[in-house]
Design an enzyme around this catalytic site. Structure first.
Site, PDB file in Angstrom:
ATOM      1  N   HIS A 169       4.694 -52.421  72.394  1.00 60.70           N
ATOM      2  CA  HIS A 169       4.383 -51.674  71.165  1.00 60.70           C
ATOM      3  C   HIS A 169       2.974 -51.098  71.256  1.00 60.70           C
ATOM      4  CE1 HIS A 169       7.004 -55.128  70.222  1.00 60.70           C
ATOM      5  NE2 HIS A 169       7.731 -54.213  69.652  1.00 60.70           N
ATOM      6  N   HIS A 201      12.495 -48.630  72.054  1.00 57.81           N
ATOM      7  CA  HIS A 201      12.530 -49.257  73.382  1.00 57.81           C
ATOM      8  C   HIS A 201      13.763 -48.831  74.178  1.00 57.81           C
ATOM      9  CE1 HIS A 201       9.345 -51.678  71.796  1.00 57.81           C
ATOM     10  NE2 HIS A 201      10.116 -52.266  70.909  1.00 57.81           N
TER      11      HIS A 201
END
Lengths: 332, 250
Positions: A219, A57
């Site tokens: 995700h 991320h």
């Protein structure tokens, strides 16, 4: 799928070393861990702000370590939580004696491992509080969590808590502004393409050339709706209206916005989205205090965008405007 | 004291061996409702835990339990790390005065409480709590109310856990990864409850060995756990005759 990696097993380790060598004056890696902390941690006389979660991320989480934001962050494997012992070391390394605030994104693994670490740290005499961020309005109870997911609004929680801590405020005050941010922020994202994890090497989910996924998770978890490709303006309207419906704010309210790239989105497109976002906010008679555009919380190479809106009062405005000096975010 | 510590190390070794031999079984159960990593993660964690436990000089039960817990916490990862490992770290403190029926009851109650808190799960949610709760309640009642010997109490606890595992099959999971399947979780045996049962079975074997006793026969009324976790094969008999008796158990 082509990737600029050596061995999937080494990606996180090598990334962390790359980050510390890029910022040796700011970041330090705790030996034998995947924990990065401020070079000068622990900072005496200041509440410490720590966070962590799966990798993939970036610049979340370690990119926000520095003055006015985080004291440290634990990195898990790609899209998987750090373990409790890593969180425990993070807390211990950052505790400057005024207590530690843990900012946790609402994913089951993150919450359980962080909570275990907090309980262990408390047994060692540390004073630790936590806030759980669940700003994603798209879905409840998805692949990795029960309740709503924690996404890009987390950056604003880091900013508010970090700025408050920098004023010398005590732990309860720092926690209060973090919770205030959580209560007033909402986000929704979408994907044009799937991310590709180093481990798997192929798209996490199948999305046709002419399809997009609204409400995507960071995700690649499923969102609310899979539709035909829409124009930037239509996508922006879809996301913005969902976020505003959740926030339920009145005309005249001041807001801070984030147009966040998912990792594989050209800046050109982010600005196109921001243009429409600001127009829509004007239609709702909302006053924009600040508009952030960039890659703040990504999903590897996913193409897509998320829109975050945070309702602000004078206190939150002051905290968001306060100086911050981190690898990924600088506010002068 | 050291004899007790070595017994706990022996139990850890037995558990690790069992988990390794059941690795594919656990992975199969998990692939039906989760991400197919429970077998591999648990096997890796317990193998490391054995190494860590063997490295302890002059082991005592508390140190072994805490060391194994910490190792599981760091090696198993995901949610299972804090649930199996973190809970063991906290419960291990109850063994500070050694292994007696009383300290094991306290250990078991703390372990269950930690798992419930961490996972925010209660009996009937289709998780490892469904194996643990009947085991812990049955053990406590057997010791405190029925005044049974430790080995018989443990055997009854294992039997209760087995019925708890079977109970996870016909019910809808409310917590954990399986809960995301909604009604599709019905008919699947919970992997965490299953590995919990394996752990308890090995602890019983080692305890029987150490106490020079045969594993006592319980008057088993358990429904058999189906190999293929088909709901049709399970008798919906969650509440057995050996269930926890509310009266006098506190």
């Amino acid at each position: 799928m082509k990737k600029l990696i050596n061995d999937p097993d080494d990606v996180v380790d090598e990334m962390l070393d790359g980050m510390t060598t890029a910022h040796p004056d700011r970041l330090r890696r705790l030996p034998d861990t995947q924990v990065l902390v401020r070079e000068d941690a622990p900072v005496d006389g200041k509440v410490a702000i720590v966070t962590g979660g799966g990798s993939g991320h970036e610049p979340t989480h370690a990119g926000y370590i520095g003055d006015g934001m985080l004291d440290g962050a634990a990195a898990g494997g790609v899209f998987s939580s750090p373990t409790a012992d890593e969180f425990e070391e993070l807390i211990a390394a950052c505790d400057g004696g005024e207590g530690v605030l843990c900012v946790i994104k609402n994913y089951e693994g993150d919450v359980m491992n962080f909570e275990t670490a907090i309980e262990l740290a408390e047994m060692e005499g540390a004073t630790v509080e936590s806030v759980v961020v669940d700003d994603d309005v798209a879905v409840e109870d998805s692949l990795y969590t029960s309740g709503r997911r924690g996404v890009c609004g987390t950056i604003l929680v880091h900013k508010a808590a970090g700025a408050k801590a920098a004023t010398g405020a005590d732990l309860s005050e720092v926690k209060r502004v973090a919770e205030k941010t959580v209560d007033n922020v909402a986000t929704m994202g979408m994907a044009l393409t799937s991310c590709v994890t180093p481990e798997k090497g192929e798209p996490t989910f199948d999305l046709g050339d002419d399809e997009i996924e609204l409400g995507i998770g960071i995700h690649g978890e499923p969102g609310t709706e899979r539709t035909d490709v829409m124009s930037a303006d239509d996508v922006t309207a879809e996301l913005t209206e969902s976020v505003l419906a959740d926030l339920d704010i009145d005309a005249g309210q001041e807001v801070v916005t984030i147009v966040n790239g998912m990792g594989g989105t050209p800046q050109m497109e982010l600005f196109v989205v921001n243009r429409k976002l600001q127009e829509l906010l004007g239609d709702h008679e909302l006053a924009v205090h600040d508009a952030w555009v960039g890659d703040y919380m990504t999903s590897l190479d996913m193409a897509g965008v998320s829109i975050t809106v945070c309702a602000v009062d004078d206190e939150l405005k002051e905290l968001f405007d306060a100086t911050a000096d981190t690898p990924a975010l600088g506010v002068q | 004291m050291s004899g007790e510590g070595e017994a706990v190390v022996a139990a850890v070794e037995a558990v690790a061996e069992r988990i390794e031999s059941e690795r594919d079984h656990l992975t199969d159960l998990d692939s039906a409702i989760g991400d197919a990593d429970h077998g591999g993660n648990m096997a890796r964690g317990w193998a490391k835990a054995v190494d860590a436990a063997r490295d302890i000089e002059d082991p005592d039960p508390e140190t072994v339990a805490k060391t194994v817990g910490k190792t599981l916490m760091s090696e198993v990862g995901g949610a299972s790390g804090p649930l199996f490992g973190g809970s063991l770290v906290f419960a291990g403190a109850e063994l500070a005065d050694g292994v007696t029926p009383e300290t094991v009851v306290a250990f078991a109650e703390t372990y269950l409480a930690k798992v419930e808190d961490r996972g925010d799960a209660r009996l009937g949610d289709g998780t490892m709590v469904d194996a643990l709760t009947p085991a812990v309640h049955t053990f406590k009642k057997s010791i405190e109310v029925d005044d049974l010997d430790p080995l018989s109490a443990l055997a009854k606890a294992v039997d209760a856990a087995e019925r708890g595992v079977a109970f996870t099959v016909p019910i809808r999971a409310r917590k954990g990864r399986a809960s995301y399947l909604g009604w599709r979780s019905v008919g699947h045996q919970d992997p965490g409850a299953t590995s919990t049962l394996f752990i308890l079975e090995e602890v019983l074997e080692v305890a029987a060995d150490r106490l020079d006793g045969e594993v006592p026969e319980t008057d088993a009324t358990s429904p058999t756990i189906p190999d293929d976790a088909e709901v049709e094969d399970v008798e919906a008999d969650g509440a057995g005759s050996d269930g926890p008796a509310p009266e006098g158990s506190e």
